[in-house]
Design a protein around this motif. Structure first.
Motif, PDB file in Angstrom:
ATOM      1  N   SER A  63     -11.209  13.163  -2.078  1.00 44.89           N
ATOM      2  CA  SER A  63     -10.162  12.193  -1.781  1.00 44.89           C
ATOM      3  C   SER A  63      -9.265  12.699  -0.665  1.00 44.89           C
ATOM      4  O   SER A  63      -9.141  13.904  -0.442  1.00 44.89           O
ATOM      5  CB  SER A  63      -9.318  11.889  -3.028  1.00 44.89           C
ATOM      6  N   ARG A  64      -8.669  11.753   0.039  1.00 44.18           N
ATOM      7  CA  ARG A  64      -7.651  12.024   1.052  1.00 44.18           C
ATOM      8  C   ARG A  64      -6.583  10.940   0.952  1.00 44.18           C
ATOM      9  O   ARG A  64      -6.828   9.851   0.430  1.00 44.18           O
ATOM     10  CB  ARG A  64      -8.235  11.970   2.471  1.00 44.18           C
ATOM     11  N   ASP A 104       4.267   3.013  -0.073  1.00 48.27           N
ATOM     12  CA  ASP A 104       3.504   2.431   1.030  1.00 48.27           C
ATOM     13  C   ASP A 104       2.429   1.574   0.366  1.00 48.27           C
ATOM     14  O   ASP A 104       1.439   2.089  -0.149  1.00 48.27           O
ATOM     15  CB  ASP A 104       2.911   3.563   1.873  1.00 48.27           C
ATOM     16  N   VAL A 105       2.634   0.263   0.354  1.00 46.55           N
ATOM     17  CA  VAL A 105       1.823  -0.637  -0.464  1.00 46.55           C
ATOM     18  C   VAL A 105       0.349  -0.594  -0.081  1.00 46.55           C
ATOM     19  O   VAL A 105      -0.539  -0.605  -0.942  1.00 46.55           O
ATOM     20  CB  VAL A 105       2.361  -2.076  -0.372  1.00 46.55           C
ATOM     21  N   HIS A 106       0.061  -0.539   1.213  1.00 49.56           N
ATOM     22  CA  HIS A 106      -1.335  -0.539   1.664  1.00 49.56           C
ATOM     23  C   HIS A 106      -1.882   0.862   1.907  1.00 49.56           C
ATOM     24  O   HIS A 106      -2.960   1.017   2.477  1.00 49.56           O
ATOM     25  CB  HIS A 106      -1.478  -1.387   2.928  1.00 49.56           C
ATOM     26  N   GLY A 107      -1.132   1.885   1.461  1.00 39.89           N
ATOM     27  CA  GLY A 107      -1.670   3.228   1.425  1.00 39.89           C
ATOM     28  C   GLY A 107      -2.562   3.390   0.206  1.00 39.89           C
ATOM     29  O   GLY A 107      -2.771   2.461  -0.570  1.00 39.89           O
ATOM     30  N   GLY A 108      -3.081   4.585   0.031  1.00 40.22           N
ATOM     31  CA  GLY A 108      -3.921   4.832  -1.131  1.00 40.22           C
ATOM     32  C   GLY A 108      -4.785   6.050  -0.937  1.00 40.22           C
ATOM     33  O   GLY A 108      -4.631   6.803   0.027  1.00 40.22           O
ATOM     34  N   ALA A 109      -5.707   6.248  -1.859  1.00 41.28           N
ATOM     35  CA  ALA A 109      -6.632   7.384  -1.804  1.00 41.28           C
ATOM     36  C   ALA A 109      -7.924   6.963  -1.119  1.00 41.28           C
ATOM     37  O   ALA A 109      -8.551   5.980  -1.516  1.00 41.28           O
ATOM     38  CB  ALA A 109      -6.927   7.900  -3.209  1.00 41.28           C
ATOM     39  N   ILE A 110      -8.309   7.696  -0.081  1.00 42.88           N
ATOM     40  CA  ILE A 110      -9.574   7.432   0.588  1.00 42.88           C
ATOM     41  C   ILE A 110     -10.707   8.004  -0.255  1.00 42.88           C
ATOM     42  O   ILE A 110     -10.658   9.161  -0.681  1.00 42.88           O
ATOM     43  CB  ILE A 110      -9.601   8.054   1.986  1.00 42.88           C
ATOM     44  N   ARG A 111     -11.724   7.198  -0.489  1.00 42.61           N
ATOM     45  CA  ARG A 111     -12.906   7.628  -1.236  1.00 42.61           C
ATOM     46  C   ARG A 111     -13.829   8.361  -0.254  1.00 42.61           C
ATOM     47  O   ARG A 111     -14.723   7.770   0.355  1.00 42.61           O
ATOM     48  CB  ARG A 111     -13.619   6.431  -1.850  1.00 42.61           C
ATOM     49  N   THR A 112     -13.591   9.635  -0.090  1.00 40.58           N
ATOM     50  CA  THR A 112     -14.228  10.374   0.999  1.00 40.58           C
ATOM     51  C   THR A 112     -15.746  10.454   0.858  1.00 40.58           C
ATOM     52  O   THR A 112     -16.476  10.289   1.838  1.00 40.58           O
ATOM     53  CB  THR A 112     -13.644  11.785   1.088  1.00 40.58           C
TER      54      THR A 112
END
Length: 374
Positions: free
Chosen positions: A44-45, A131-139
């Motif tokens: 994750s990132r 940050d509503v449209h932030g999140g965890a990148i499924r790397t």
């Protein structure tokens, strides 16, 4: 048809090769190890919009739209919908810098909503934002999808040298071969600066080593304040700049399984001139500091790490989030730090550079994109 090579199959190299293919180029990707196994390693990132430099925010906004396009193209979620949380005195600066960007919804969080969204966190009543449209990148999903699309273009080879041999002719020498291309793009992490230097491009990269630890959520009933979070809402990512828990510049992101959380400090141990670690014990010390932080700040986690990611980091001297592109006569090199979230937009820009010879936007290294202080 343009014949292009990309050196490095991390997330930016894969994004660049994917974009080159979409533009009709014949592309070869050189990688000595598994794709995504270097500086792109881990599960994750954080995807976040907040940066000190508004020009970098604009690039990240573009990247967010491209991540959505990738999700549609690949048919899988690549950025979680659970948002990115930041805490600490820097929240007000982040909100102020993001205010001009209408397509980046952000808002303050009350202590109650912060606890509801991130019950892992110890009591915090100071400034907090979402940050509503932030999140965890499924790397892993992103790397796997891109690798699948590039099947047949990936070449498992170690690149020893790159040099320009004439107009629209750049040579790549590997352990077992030598090929020439119209354009070569270097996205090789710690290997980028040495390869570029051999071809006459000087990149002022600062090299260090970093550690990121993964922790399991505490079993239900053991976490202070009640049971561990369920599946009704996923966990957001976290940036902690408060210093109240003994560290500043901490970042953390959930795994796709929702039961693990990856935590790292914005610190690394420097490398010597020969590329080795100046003091390997410092890497272990960073891991110990991370565990100590989790004990203080994230009581909803079991403080015994279940996984380690050790990787090299490459920074530019003008800022923690600095990024720049160097390009001359058929050779382009990218350097910077915290680039995973920007990969789709960087790939798009590097392809434009390879096909037109012009570095787009503010990515020319002279612009010092991502410089501290904006």
């Amino acid at each position: 048809m343009t014949r292009a090579a990309v050196v490095g199959a991390g997330i930016v190299g894969l994004a660049t090769a994917h974009a080159l293919q979409a533009r009709g180029a014949d592309v070869t990707v050189y990688e000595s190890g598994p794709p995504g196994g270097g500086q792109s390693a881990g599960q994750s990132r954080i995807f976040r919009h907040a940066h000190e430099d508004p020009r970098l925010i604009a690039l990240v906004v573009r990247s967010r739209s491209l991540w959505r396009a990738w999700e549609h193209e690949f048919g899988t979620e690549l950025v979680s919908p659970d948002g990115a949380v930041a805490i600490g005195d820097g929240v007000e600066d982040k909100l102020r810098t993001l205010a001009p960007f209408d397509d980046v919804p952000v808002r303050r969080l009350s202590p109650d909503e912060l606890h509801e969204r991130l019950p892992l966190l110890a009591g915090w009543t100071g400034p907090a934002m979402l940050d509503v449209h932030g999140g965890a990148i499924r790397t892993l999903a992103a790397v796997a999808a891109l690798t699948h699309r590039l099947e047949g273009s990936l070449l498992r080879e170690h690149v020893l040298s790159v040099r320009r041999t004439g107009p629209r002719s750049t040579e790549v020498r590997t352990g077992t071969g030598c090929e020439s291309y119209d354009h070569v793009v270097l996205c090789a992490g710690r290997g980028t600066a040495p390869l570029a230097r051999g071809a006459g491009l000087e990149l002022p990269v600062e090299l260090g080593a970093h550690v990121r630890l993964t922790f399991a959520l505490a079993p239900a009933g053991e976490a202070p304040g009640g049971p561990a979070p369920g599946a009704a809402r996923g966990l957001p990512t976290l940036q902690d700049g408060s210093g109240d828990f003994g560290e500043t510049g901490v970042y953390a992101a959930p795994y796709p399984d929702g039961r693990h959380y990856s935590v790292g400090l914005s610190a690394d141990t420097p490398a010597r001139a020969d590329g080795g670690l100046a003091d390997p014990a410092e890497l272990a010390a960073l891991a110990d500091r991370t565990v100590a932080y989790v004990r203080r700040a994230l009581p909803g986690l079991d403080p015994r790490p279940v996984d380690h990611v050790h990787c090299w980091v490459t920074r530019l001297p003008w800022g923690e989030d600095g990024v720049g592109v160097w390009s001359e006569d058929g050779l382009t090199a990218l350097a910077g730090h915290n680039l995973f979230k920007q990969a789709p937009a960087l790939g798009e820009a590097l392809v434009e550079t390879a096909l037109t010879g012009v570095v787009p936007g503010h990515l020319r290294h002279e612009e010092r994109l991502g410089r501290a202080g904006g």
